[in-house]
Enzyme design. Structure first.
Site, PDB file in Angstrom:
ATOM      1  N   GLN A  38      42.986  42.491  43.395  1.00 59.33           N
ATOM      2  CA  GLN A  38      42.566  43.877  43.211  1.00 59.33           C
ATOM      3  C   GLN A  38      43.704  44.797  42.789  1.00 59.33           C
ATOM      4  O   GLN A  38      43.454  45.866  42.238  1.00 59.33           O
ATOM      5  CB  GLN A  38      41.927  44.400  44.495  1.00 59.33           C
ATOM      6  CG  GLN A  38      40.616  43.721  44.828  1.00 59.33           C
ATOM      7  CD  GLN A  38      40.001  44.268  46.090  1.00 59.33           C
ATOM      8  OE1 GLN A  38      40.288  43.798  47.181  1.00 59.33           O
ATOM      9  NE2 GLN A  38      39.161  45.270  45.962  1.00 59.33           N
ATOM     10  N   HIS A  58      36.811  36.842  32.250  1.00 61.27           N
ATOM     11  CA  HIS A  58      37.210  36.709  30.851  1.00 61.27           C
ATOM     12  C   HIS A  58      36.072  36.134  30.011  1.00 61.27           C
ATOM     13  O   HIS A  58      35.923  36.468  28.837  1.00 61.27           O
ATOM     14  CB  HIS A  58      38.451  35.824  30.735  1.00 61.27           C
ATOM     15  CG  HIS A  58      39.690  36.463  31.259  1.00 61.27           C
ATOM     16  ND1 HIS A  58      40.806  35.751  31.626  1.00 61.27           N
ATOM     17  CD2 HIS A  58      39.989  37.768  31.499  1.00 61.27           C
ATOM     18  CE1 HIS A  58      41.745  36.576  32.066  1.00 61.27           C
ATOM     19  NE2 HIS A  58      41.262  37.814  32.000  1.00 61.27           N
ATOM     20  N   ASP A  71      43.109  42.181  35.221  1.00 64.98           N
ATOM     21  CA  ASP A  71      44.257  41.713  34.449  1.00 64.98           C
ATOM     22  C   ASP A  71      45.506  42.563  34.688  1.00 64.98           C
ATOM     23  O   ASP A  71      46.619  42.042  34.745  1.00 64.98           O
ATOM     24  CB  ASP A  71      43.937  41.724  32.949  1.00 64.98           C
ATOM     25  CG  ASP A  71      43.027  40.575  32.549  1.00 64.98           C
ATOM     26  OD1 ASP A  71      42.612  39.802  33.427  1.00 64.98           O
ATOM     27  OD2 ASP A  71      42.719  40.455  31.341  1.00 64.98           O
ATOM     28  N   ARG A  96      48.941  45.275  55.208  1.00 65.56           N
ATOM     29  CA  ARG A  96      48.241  44.020  55.001  1.00 65.56           C
ATOM     30  C   ARG A  96      48.052  43.781  53.502  1.00 65.56           C
ATOM     31  O   ARG A  96      47.478  44.617  52.804  1.00 65.56           O
ATOM     32  CB  ARG A  96      46.878  44.055  55.691  1.00 65.56           C
ATOM     33  CG  ARG A  96      46.083  42.773  55.480  1.00 65.56           C
ATOM     34  CD  ARG A  96      44.635  42.876  55.902  1.00 65.56           C
ATOM     35  NE  ARG A  96      43.919  41.687  55.452  1.00 65.56           N
ATOM     36  CZ  ARG A  96      42.605  41.590  55.380  1.00 65.56           C
ATOM     37  NH1 ARG A  96      41.832  42.602  55.737  1.00 65.56           N
ATOM     38  NH2 ARG A  96      42.044  40.469  54.936  1.00 65.56           N
ATOM     39  N   HIS A 141      42.227  35.787  49.790  1.00 64.08           N
ATOM     40  CA  HIS A 141      41.334  36.923  49.616  1.00 64.08           C
ATOM     41  C   HIS A 141      40.574  36.734  48.298  1.00 64.08           C
ATOM     42  O   HIS A 141      40.668  37.543  47.382  1.00 64.08           O
ATOM     43  CB  HIS A 141      42.117  38.241  49.625  1.00 64.08           C
ATOM     44  CG  HIS A 141      41.271  39.424  49.972  1.00 64.08           C
ATOM     45  ND1 HIS A 141      41.601  40.318  50.975  1.00 64.08           N
ATOM     46  CD2 HIS A 141      40.119  39.887  49.452  1.00 64.08           C
ATOM     47  CE1 HIS A 141      40.691  41.272  51.046  1.00 64.08           C
ATOM     48  NE2 HIS A 141      39.776  41.026  50.117  1.00 64.08           N
ATOM     49  N   ASN A 185      39.805  35.615  54.215  1.00 63.69           N
ATOM     50  CA  ASN A 185      39.185  36.922  54.377  1.00 63.69           C
ATOM     51  C   ASN A 185      37.680  36.857  54.135  1.00 63.69           C
ATOM     52  O   ASN A 185      37.217  36.349  53.122  1.00 63.69           O
ATOM     53  CB  ASN A 185      39.787  37.926  53.395  1.00 63.69           C
ATOM     54  CG  ASN A 185      39.239  39.319  53.610  1.00 63.69           C
ATOM     55  OD1 ASN A 185      39.521  39.963  54.619  1.00 63.69           O
ATOM     56  ND2 ASN A 185      38.418  39.800  52.675  1.00 63.69           N
ATOM     57  N   GLU A 186      36.937  37.365  55.108  1.00 66.73           N
ATOM     58  CA  GLU A 186      35.490  37.511  55.007  1.00 66.73           C
ATOM     59  C   GLU A 186      34.813  36.242  54.477  1.00 66.73           C
ATOM     60  O   GLU A 186      34.271  36.215  53.362  1.00 66.73           O
ATOM     61  CB  GLU A 186      35.134  38.712  54.144  1.00 66.73           C
ATOM     62  CG  GLU A 186      35.603  40.023  54.729  1.00 66.73           C
ATOM     63  CD  GLU A 186      35.228  41.242  53.891  1.00 66.73           C
ATOM     64  OE1 GLU A 186      34.584  41.060  52.838  1.00 66.73           O
ATOM     65  OE2 GLU A 186      35.589  42.355  54.284  1.00 66.73           O
ATOM     66  N   ASN A 325      36.620  43.294  60.073  1.00 62.21           N
ATOM     67  CA  ASN A 325      36.415  44.202  58.951  1.00 62.21           C
ATOM     68  C   ASN A 325      35.074  44.899  59.165  1.00 62.21           C
ATOM     69  O   ASN A 325      34.023  44.246  59.112  1.00 62.21           O
ATOM     70  CB  ASN A 325      36.373  43.444  57.619  1.00 62.21           C
ATOM     71  CG  ASN A 325      37.692  42.810  57.255  1.00 62.21           C
ATOM     72  OD1 ASN A 325      38.695  42.987  57.953  1.00 62.21           O
ATOM     73  ND2 ASN A 325      37.714  42.064  56.173  1.00 62.21           N
ATOM     74  N   TYR A 327      32.426  48.194  58.242  1.00 61.71           N
ATOM     75  CA  TYR A 327      32.118  49.268  57.303  1.00 61.71           C
ATOM     76  C   TYR A 327      30.870  50.060  57.666  1.00 61.71           C
ATOM     77  O   TYR A 327      30.868  51.275  57.565  1.00 61.71           O
ATOM     78  CB  TYR A 327      31.962  48.700  55.881  1.00 61.71           C
ATOM     79  CG  TYR A 327      33.275  48.276  55.267  1.00 61.71           C
ATOM     80  CD1 TYR A 327      34.098  49.201  54.627  1.00 61.71           C
ATOM     81  CD2 TYR A 327      33.717  46.966  55.362  1.00 61.71           C
ATOM     82  CE1 TYR A 327      35.315  48.829  54.083  1.00 61.71           C
ATOM     83  CE2 TYR A 327      34.935  46.580  54.822  1.00 61.71           C
ATOM     84  CZ  TYR A 327      35.732  47.512  54.180  1.00 61.71           C
ATOM     85  OH  TYR A 327      36.946  47.147  53.654  1.00 61.71           O
ATOM     86  N   GLU A 396      40.050  45.927  58.377  1.00 65.97           N
ATOM     87  CA  GLU A 396      39.584  46.748  57.261  1.00 65.97           C
ATOM     88  C   GLU A 396      38.598  47.779  57.780  1.00 65.97           C
ATOM     89  O   GLU A 396      37.772  47.469  58.642  1.00 65.97           O
ATOM     90  CB  GLU A 396      38.878  45.916  56.176  1.00 65.97           C
ATOM     91  CG  GLU A 396      39.771  45.075  55.309  1.00 65.97           C
ATOM     92  CD  GLU A 396      38.998  44.353  54.209  1.00 65.97           C
ATOM     93  OE1 GLU A 396      37.933  44.865  53.784  1.00 65.97           O
ATOM     94  OE2 GLU A 396      39.459  43.286  53.773  1.00 65.97           O
TER      95      GLU A 396
END
Length: 496
Positions: A38, A58, A71, A96, A141, A185-186, A325, A327, A396
């Site tokens: 990310q 891509h 990218d 993190r 991740h 992660n997750e 995490n 939300y 998170e």
């Protein structure tokens, strides 16, 4: 750059908040988080290997809402010093970030260790430590090397050893300076998302592939934990866990209580019960439901692969704290067969349930993201009472917006309200070790591309320097960290 007086900010903008003085424990840690794909960019620099996200975006750019990719992203590969500077500006205790598996191991295997990848992560870790900031490192991740996906990816049981080899390389290279590790992660997203055409590699196999992945990630995590525990903990005394995304679910009516509990187990239990429960293995009620579903559908073997007694013991207890995490919260409603949904609430189709929003809750940029901070406190109680874990780390927590304004009052309010609920949970006797805001800055937000922002810092993606600018939420978070409290009676705080 100077921050506005917090007292003035409170008086002018949020007078209703000026009534309490909530203080965090002395050992409570504040952090921020990012993930390699990310933010890093430099997708093909030097000998870096191709990840599943590189490959799929891509070849199929339409998979993201704005046809973008990672990218370049925030170009943190080149601008990592600025990232550290922002962490210093906020005053956080921990940062993190994740290691890109194909950046460190270009082939996906340990036959080649990238000198460039090793240098990059050494520079980042050393730079953080020089500023007194603890590096919290996520091994995976979501950026699986495409070379491994070509061999079956997370549905291939050999990935347990592939991941273990990668983890051992990371521990060997960085373990002398990294004391907190997060494995996968997750895993709900790794399996339920990726095999539901929502995350790379965008596969369509919710009946079999999802559950093969489910077991393999549990075994891979456990293998990585056992390696650290036996070979590296005696040297470095670090801690490990696996971060689970765990939305809080409540019954819409009393009649929905049973299915609400089932959805909790479908989401959280499949990825936590094998690790944190005293018995280990799959949640019995979910194992039963999936076995019945598979039998009715004509499968001769359970779609959710069984654990052997040896595997149950191998996975059970592979944690040093619970990594959460969090939300959002949703209500759960029992439905007739075929009426379950909607995305992204994986498992509804297996349980014949729907998730809905309480009309009293506001929503963020999408209607699935309901804002209900009280759900976090309930969730912390559930984790504590269900598994009896001693320590919980919020790895998170954040709010998406489509607005790019620096005045992000909604996010600021969300963070404040969640921190208040954490303090209330601590007062209830639950040991929450710390809080990690997602995220440090705007970044490539997966299928949403750059249309959605979570950042405490705004990023100008049209600028060659990817200019980062603090939002009001960053200013508020800084004031909380500086005073270790949520209070209206704070002195003038300068942004250093």
């Amino acid at each position: 750059m100077q921050f506005i007086s917090v007292a003035v900010f409170c008086l002018v903008f949020i007078p209703s908040w000026c009534l309490e003085n909530l203080v965090f424990p002395p050992d409570f840690k504040f952090g921020v988080a990012t993930a390699a794909y990310q933010v890093e960019g430099a997708w093909n620099v030097n000998d870096k290997g191709e990840s599943v996200w590189d490959s799929v975006l891509h070849s199929q750019p339409s998979l993201t809402m704005d046809r973008s990719n990672g990218d370049v992203a925030c170009d943190s590969y080149h601008l990592w010093r600025r990232d550290i500077e922002m962490a210093v500006e906020l005053g956080v205790n921990m940062y993190r970030f994740s290691i890109s598996w194909p950046r460190l191991l270009p082939t996906g295997f340990p036959n080649i260790i990238s000198e460039d990848g090793k240098r990059y992560y050494n520079d980042l870790i050393d730079g953080l430590l020089e500023k007194g900031i603890e590096p919290v490192v996520t091994l995976y991740h979501w950026d699986l090397p495409q070379s491994l996906q070509d061999l079956g990816g997370w549905a291939n049981p050999l990935i347990i050893e592939w991941f273990a080899d990668y983890a051992k390389i990371a521990y060997t290279l960085f373990g002398d300076r990294v004391s907190t590790w997060l494995t996968i992660n997750e895993p709900l997203v790794v399996c339920d998302g990726a095999y539901n055409k929502m995350w790379a590699p965008f596969l369509d196999d919710m009946k079999i592939g999802r559950y093969l992945c489910n077991k393999n990630v549990m075994m891979a995590h456990a293998k990585a934990y056992r390696i650290y525990d036996e070979e590296f903990r005696p040297l470095y005394h670090g801690k490990l866990s696996m971060p689970n995304i765990f939305f809080w679910f409540e019954p819409e009516t009393p009649a929905d209580a049973e299915v609400s509990d089932l959805l909790l187990q479908m989401w959280e239990g499949r990825y936590s019960h094998p690790i944190y429960s005293k018995t280990g293995g799959w949640p019995p009620e979910i194992e039963k439901v999936l076995a019945e579903n598979g039998k009715r559908e004509g499968y001769r073997q359970p779609r959710l692969p069984t654990f052997t007694k040896e595997e149950i013991d191998f996975v059970k207890g592979t944690y040093d704290f619970y990594a959460l995490n969090h939300y959002t919260t949703r209500l759960v409603r029992k439905e007739k067969p075929g009426q379950a949904g909607p995305w992204p609430f994986y498992g509804c189709e297996e349980l014949d349930v729907s998730v809905v929003n309480d009309p009293l809750w506001t929503t963020a940029v999408t209607d699935w993201f309901a804002i209900n901070p009280e759900g976090l406190r309930k969730q912390l109680h559930w984790i504590n009472s269900t598994y009896g874990v001693k320590d919980i780390l919020i790895t998170e927590n954040g709010l998406p917006t489509v607005e790019k304004d620096l005045n992000d009052f909604t996010r600021l309010t969300y963070i404040k309200s969640n921190l208040e609920q954490i303090l209330l949970a601590i007062d209830d006797g639950i040991n929450v070790m710390g809080y990690t805001a997602w995220s440090l800055m705007d970044n490539f937000e997966w299928s949403s591309g750059y249309l959605v922002s979570y950042g405490l810092y705004s990023v100008d993606f049209t600028s060659p320097n990817r200019t980062r600018t603090p939002r009001d939420s960053a200013r508020f978070y800084y004031s909380v960290i500086r005073t270790r409290s949520i209070t209206s009676r704070q002195n003038e705080l300068n942004y250093v």
